[in-house]
Design a protein around this motif. Sequence first.
Motif, PDB file in Angstrom:
ATOM      1  N   SER A 176       3.695  -0.180   2.798  1.00  0.00           N
ATOM      2  CA  SER A 176       3.010  -1.344   3.330  1.00  0.00           C
ATOM      3  C   SER A 176       3.781  -1.740   4.696  1.00  0.00           C
ATOM      4  O   SER A 176       5.174  -1.627   4.817  1.00  0.00           O
ATOM      5  CB  SER A 176       3.038  -2.615   2.676  1.00  0.00           C
ATOM      6  N   THR A 177       3.227  -2.062   5.625  1.00  0.00           N
ATOM      7  CA  THR A 177       3.883  -2.777   6.944  1.00  0.00           C
ATOM      8  C   THR A 177       4.342  -4.152   6.446  1.00  0.00           C
ATOM      9  O   THR A 177       4.122  -4.775   5.230  1.00  0.00           O
ATOM     10  CB  THR A 177       2.803  -2.777   8.081  1.00  0.00           C
ATOM     11  N   PHE A 178       5.032  -4.476   7.395  1.00  0.00           N
ATOM     12  CA  PHE A 178       5.662  -5.977   7.069  1.00  0.00           C
ATOM     13  C   PHE A 178       4.956  -7.224   7.449  1.00  0.00           C
ATOM     14  O   PHE A 178       5.389  -8.220   7.116  1.00  0.00           O
ATOM     15  CB  PHE A 178       7.291  -6.009   7.706  1.00  0.00           C
ATOM     16  N   ARG A 202       2.070   8.141 -11.754  1.00  0.00           N
ATOM     17  CA  ARG A 202       3.595   7.996 -11.526  1.00  0.00           C
ATOM     18  C   ARG A 202       3.598   7.182  -9.898  1.00  0.00           C
ATOM     19  O   ARG A 202       2.777   8.080  -9.114  1.00  0.00           O
ATOM     20  CB  ARG A 202       4.226   9.415 -11.409  1.00  0.00           C
ATOM     21  N   ILE A 203       4.131   6.318  -9.884  1.00  0.00           N
ATOM     22  CA  ILE A 203       3.848   5.472  -8.694  1.00  0.00           C
ATOM     23  C   ILE A 203       5.455   5.212  -7.935  1.00  0.00           C
ATOM     24  O   ILE A 203       6.355   5.248  -8.383  1.00  0.00           O
ATOM     25  CB  ILE A 203       3.611   4.151  -8.825  1.00  0.00           C
ATOM     26  N   LEU A 204       5.396   5.775  -6.811  1.00  0.00           N
ATOM     27  CA  LEU A 204       6.355   5.530  -5.921  1.00  0.00           C
ATOM     28  C   LEU A 204       6.029   4.483  -4.818  1.00  0.00           C
ATOM     29  O   LEU A 204       5.165   4.487  -4.194  1.00  0.00           O
ATOM     30  CB  LEU A 204       6.807   6.832  -5.142  1.00  0.00           C
ATOM     31  N   MET A 205       6.902   3.657  -4.366  1.00  0.00           N
ATOM     32  CA  MET A 205       6.942   2.504  -3.332  1.00  0.00           C
ATOM     33  C   MET A 205       7.802   2.492  -2.413  1.00  0.00           C
ATOM     34  O   MET A 205       9.137   2.716  -2.612  1.00  0.00           O
ATOM     35  CB  MET A 205       6.773   0.987  -4.057  1.00  0.00           C
ATOM     36  N   GLN A 206       7.492   2.132  -1.212  1.00  0.00           N
ATOM     37  CA  GLN A 206       8.341   2.152   0.109  1.00  0.00           C
ATOM     38  C   GLN A 206       7.774   1.167   0.985  1.00  0.00           C
ATOM     39  O   GLN A 206       6.384   1.228   1.493  1.00  0.00           O
ATOM     40  CB  GLN A 206       8.489   3.783   0.729  1.00  0.00           C
ATOM     41  N   PHE A 207       8.715   0.309   1.501  1.00  0.00           N
ATOM     42  CA  PHE A 207       8.092  -0.773   2.562  1.00  0.00           C
ATOM     43  C   PHE A 207       8.861  -0.447   3.877  1.00  0.00           C
ATOM     44  O   PHE A 207       9.698   0.193   3.929  1.00  0.00           O
ATOM     45  CB  PHE A 207       8.238  -2.065   1.779  1.00  0.00           C
ATOM     46  N   HIS A 208       8.181  -1.215   4.813  1.00  0.00           N
ATOM     47  CA  HIS A 208       8.660  -1.130   5.917  1.00  0.00           C
ATOM     48  C   HIS A 208      10.078  -1.878   6.017  1.00  0.00           C
ATOM     49  O   HIS A 208      10.314  -2.846   5.337  1.00  0.00           O
ATOM     50  CB  HIS A 208       7.920  -1.880   7.384  1.00  0.00           C
ATOM     51  N   SER A 250      -0.287   0.369   8.194  1.00  0.00           N
ATOM     52  CA  SER A 250       1.079   0.940   8.530  1.00  0.00           C
ATOM     53  C   SER A 250       0.857   2.442   9.363  1.00  0.00           C
ATOM     54  O   SER A 250      -0.346   3.225   8.435  1.00  0.00           O
ATOM     55  CB  SER A 250       2.015   1.055   7.485  1.00  0.00           C
ATOM     56  N   SER A 251       1.499   2.806  10.124  1.00  0.00           N
ATOM     57  CA  SER A 251       1.380   3.969  10.904  1.00  0.00           C
ATOM     58  C   SER A 251       2.198   5.047   9.874  1.00  0.00           C
ATOM     59  O   SER A 251       1.689   6.061   9.942  1.00  0.00           O
ATOM     60  CB  SER A 251       2.159   3.936  12.071  1.00  0.00           C
ATOM     61  N   ILE A 252       2.598   4.651   8.949  1.00  0.00           N
ATOM     62  CA  ILE A 252       3.128   5.854   8.152  1.00  0.00           C
ATOM     63  C   ILE A 252       1.955   6.618   7.323  1.00  0.00           C
ATOM     64  O   ILE A 252       2.154   7.646   6.911  1.00  0.00           O
ATOM     65  CB  ILE A 252       4.021   5.177   7.079  1.00  0.00           C
ATOM     66  N   LEU A 253       0.876   5.970   7.203  1.00  0.00           N
ATOM     67  CA  LEU A 253      -0.418   6.517   6.532  1.00  0.00           C
ATOM     68  C   LEU A 253      -0.622   7.702   7.270  1.00  0.00           C
ATOM     69  O   LEU A 253      -1.321   8.655   6.902  1.00  0.00           O
ATOM     70  CB  LEU A 253      -1.567   5.437   6.505  1.00  0.00           C
ATOM     71  N   LEU A 254      -0.446   7.523   8.821  1.00  0.00           N
ATOM     72  CA  LEU A 254      -0.939   8.879   9.511  1.00  0.00           C
ATOM     73  C   LEU A 254      -0.096  10.065   9.396  1.00  0.00           C
ATOM     74  O   LEU A 254      -0.524  11.155   9.629  1.00  0.00           O
ATOM     75  CB  LEU A 254      -0.996   8.296  10.972  1.00  0.00           C
TER      76      LEU A 254
END
Length: 357
Positions: A176-178, A202-208, A250-254
């Motif tokens: 997710s973006t901030f 199985r879930i991994l999470m990472q934030f801006h 979020s641009s991370i999806l790209l």
Amino acid sequence: MDYLAATAEKKYLMYISQNYSYAILRPLQQEILAHGGEVKWFLEGDEVNPDFLHQEEQRLMSLNDVKEWQPDIVYLPGNIVPNFIPGKKVKVFHGFNSGKRVNNGLDNHFKIRDCFDLYCTQGPSTTTTFTELAQKHGYFQVKETGWPTLDPYFSEVENNPYEDKQDPRKTLLICSTFSRRISLAPKLYEQIKAFSEQGKWRILMQFHPKMPSELVAQYKALQNENLTFVETDNVLPLLKAADVMLCDTSSILLMFILQRKPVVTFCNQNPDEHLVDITDADKIEQAIDYALTEPDELMAKIEHFCQQLHPYQDGLSSQRVLAASNELLLSNPALKPKPRNFIRNLKMRKKLNYWRW
């Protein structure tokens, strides 16, 4: 001329202000060192952690040190560099154009801030616009090179710390973006909490890194055998470990989708056919299940999108950036002088507390 060979005995400065810039520039650093160039780092501001520097990486501690070192080329993932920094300035971008930053109809990804001599673009979807802007302004060049950050992306990751070969479940990565206005984090907490409890994936999470600390703490508290919250300066192994992504704008999806893996988005600002975009929180689980089937029609649209965004899968984008930089340096093209931007540079001097002329 062999512009890669021209790297020998030249000086290249990595000018960064955020922790994610380390991973962006390290593939380029590796290429420079392999061709006999010298690399040093300058860390601007207090949002970049010097502890992420590797032992063998050299840091210039002050702007006086930078000026005395006299770099030939300065690489920036960021948007602004003061004009009193020596060397040709090369923009390598800190992410892809997600379309989330639009002011008064202008996409900020294409905002020209009069700082750069060369823009190294990632693919046709951005090259076209930057080329038009170069013709309009006349004081910078554009080369389509691909993004150095992704060079390791197209090679195998050994001992990926985010993989679990003993777990047969599919892996869901949630990013997710901030910006609270477009972030999924404040809106999907109950759904993600339920996912973490049911154990379907199985879930991994990472934030801006700019995500509000209270939201980070809230999601860290969900960690269990089904959900892991990840903080890292290198997201590439994390992206490679997942089968599907849940994201917002979020641009991370790209970066993720370039693996030709599906992305489910929640209220994306620019939903297109290569995304599975959902606006009803109660339909998120159904959308993730659908994406994991990798339907042919969706995967064909993803492939077409990737060819426009970043067609390079050879892991050689750093070589192309380095060659383009050296060509700029050695060919000395007849470009117009960059605007002086006295006020902006005065503000930069004040920000950096640097008054040497």
